[in-house]
Design an enzyme around this catalytic site. Structure first.
Site, mmCIF file in Angstrom:
data_model
loop_
_atom_site.group_PDB
_atom_site.id
_atom_site.type_symbol
_atom_site.label_atom_id
_atom_site.label_comp_id
_atom_site.label_asym_id
_atom_site.label_seq_id
_atom_site.Cartn_x
_atom_site.Cartn_y
_atom_site.Cartn_z
ATOM 1 N N HIS A 47 0.835 -1.205 0.000
ATOM 2 C CA HIS A 47 0.000 0.000 0.000
ATOM 3 C C HIS A 47 0.872 1.260 0.000
ATOM 4 O O HIS A 47 0.537 2.264 -0.648
ATOM 5 C CB HIS A 47 -0.910 -0.030 1.235
ATOM 6 C CG HIS A 47 -1.738 1.198 1.404
ATOM 7 N ND1 HIS A 47 -1.428 2.189 2.315
ATOM 8 C CD2 HIS A 47 -2.867 1.616 0.774
ATOM 9 C CE1 HIS A 47 -2.329 3.147 2.243
ATOM 10 N NE2 HIS A 47 -3.214 2.839 1.323
ATOM 11 N N GLU A 50 1.975 1.896 -3.483
ATOM 12 C CA GLU A 50 0.854 2.466 -4.254
ATOM 13 C C GLU A 50 0.807 3.983 -4.086
ATOM 14 O O GLU A 50 0.659 4.729 -5.064
ATOM 15 C CB GLU A 50 -0.460 1.837 -3.798
ATOM 16 C CG GLU A 50 -1.685 2.446 -4.477
ATOM 17 C CD GLU A 50 -2.886 2.513 -3.553
ATOM 18 O OE1 GLU A 50 -3.536 3.578 -3.519
ATOM 19 O OE2 GLU A 50 -3.170 1.525 -2.860
ATOM 20 N N HIS A 51 0.937 4.456 -2.862
ATOM 21 C CA HIS A 51 0.944 5.903 -2.611
ATOM 22 C C HIS A 51 2.135 6.577 -3.289
ATOM 23 O O HIS A 51 1.997 7.623 -3.928
ATOM 24 C CB HIS A 51 1.023 6.164 -1.108
ATOM 25 C CG HIS A 51 -0.310 6.164 -0.427
ATOM 26 N ND1 HIS A 51 -0.773 7.226 0.315
ATOM 27 C CD2 HIS A 51 -1.278 5.214 -0.371
ATOM 28 C CE1 HIS A 51 -1.975 6.949 0.798
ATOM 29 N NE2 HIS A 51 -2.296 5.720 0.410
ATOM 30 N N GLU A 127 -4.048 8.051 7.834
ATOM 31 C CA GLU A 127 -5.099 7.205 7.264
ATOM 32 C C GLU A 127 -5.442 6.064 8.220
ATOM 33 O O GLU A 127 -6.618 5.726 8.419
ATOM 34 C CB GLU A 127 -4.639 6.652 5.906
ATOM 35 C CG GLU A 127 -5.691 5.875 5.152
ATOM 36 C CD GLU A 127 -5.211 5.369 3.802
ATOM 37 O OE1 GLU A 127 -5.989 4.668 3.124
ATOM 38 O OE2 GLU A 127 -4.053 5.646 3.434
#
Length: 309
Positions: A47, A50-51, A127
């Site tokens: 993840h 991905e960012h 997040e």
């Protein structure tokens, strides 16, 4: 809808679904890597990558990446799951080349600047904190831990503040290079597209990509026992419940019957759960069921938000 598939010499698969009557095109680069490919120390790195791929490349800044597509009326986004990561765009059909060039540029030449790594680490930790304030999300993570304790599938896709704090640029880049390899890439197109043209464009952008097949992630066997019950207290207005039944994988022929069962049980407003729990008795606002199938395991889940009394 005419569906075609081709494979480049390096192993990248291209799938197209041509719909010549529409004025748009959707495209996505799917990478066969997700949270179940990570060790406990690496939790959240898929993840994280991905960012970071949106933070800039050798040719484009972060603003350029979004402006090239969204500045022309398109849409650009990505998501990370347990077994895959996807980068996708939706554009007018005549912007197809621009969108594909942006996505391939992100995959092949991400900047991964140390300053961006540190900044985005903080963003993802925020997040995580946001999700921890959402009881419905917390109970989903608790259910995964109970279904697959001690296994990567039982960990949160996003990772933890502790695991993120331990990652540096070199480790992130090494993970990407190990898993973003041709045999794990599928590039999919739908809309007003031509298959041969898509194959040619993908070959131009990704045809020189190399890499060997990484080791397959740890499988779930009967030795991975389940935790029967877990509870976490919090002073809020509702009690959130999630119940899971561990199942077979996504290639099992029973998956079609399971989808019908899920529709009957709780997938929509005409389902048994919705009609009885909500409409007949008024016991909950939110109640539903869903199915998640992985390579060799899966879950049928029932969840609801209930009066805490």
């Amino acid at each position: 809808m005419n569906v075609c598939q081709s494979t480049l010499e390096n192993g990248i698969r291209i799938i197209t679904a041509a719909m010549p009557h529409v004025e748009s095109a959707a495209l996505g680069v799917w990478v066969g890597v997700g949270s179940r490919c990570e060790t406990r120390v690496q939790a959240g790195v898929s993840h994280f990558i991905e960012h970071l791929l949106f933070k800039g490349t050798g040719r484009r800044s972060a603003r350029d990446i979004s402006r090239v597509i969204e500045g022309r009326g398109g849409y650009l986004n990505a998501f990370t799951q347990e077994e895959s990561t996807c980068y996708y765009a939706r554009v007018a059909f005549d912007q197809f080349n621009r969108a594909l060039d942006v996505l391939t540029d992100m995959i092949v030449d991400p900047r991964l600047d140390p300053a961006d790594v540190d900044k985005e680490r903080g963003v993802i930790i925020e997040e995580i904190m946001m999700y921890r304030d959402q009881p419905r999300h917390v109970v989903q993570e608790m259910l995964s831990r109970a279904l697959w304790p001690g296994h990567p599938l039982g960990r949160a896709v996003i990772g933890t503040p502790e695991s993120l704090a331990g990652m540096n640029r070199a480790q992130i880049r090494a993970f990407k290079e190990r898993h973003y390899v041709p045999s794990r890439l599928v590039v999919a197109f739908a809309g007003r597209v031509e298959h041969n043209r898509c194959v040619d464009r993908v070959a131009e952008g990704l045809g020189r990509l190399k890499g060997t097949e990484p080791r397959r992630p740890r499988r779930v066997t009967h030795k991975v026992a389940q935790t029967r019950f877990d509870i976490q207290g919090k002073p809020i207005e509702q009690a959130h419940l999630a119940m899971g039944f561990r199942l077979f994988g996504r290639r099992d022929p029973r998956r079609y019957t399971l989808r019908i069962l899920n529709a009957i049980l709780g997938e929509n407003m005409s389902s048994r759960l919705f009609q009885v729990v909500r409409e007949k008795h008024g016991l909950a606002y939110s109640v539903h069921s869903c199915v998640h199938l992985f390579q060799e395991t899966g879950v049928l889940e029932v969840s609801a938000g209930l009066d805490r009394r």
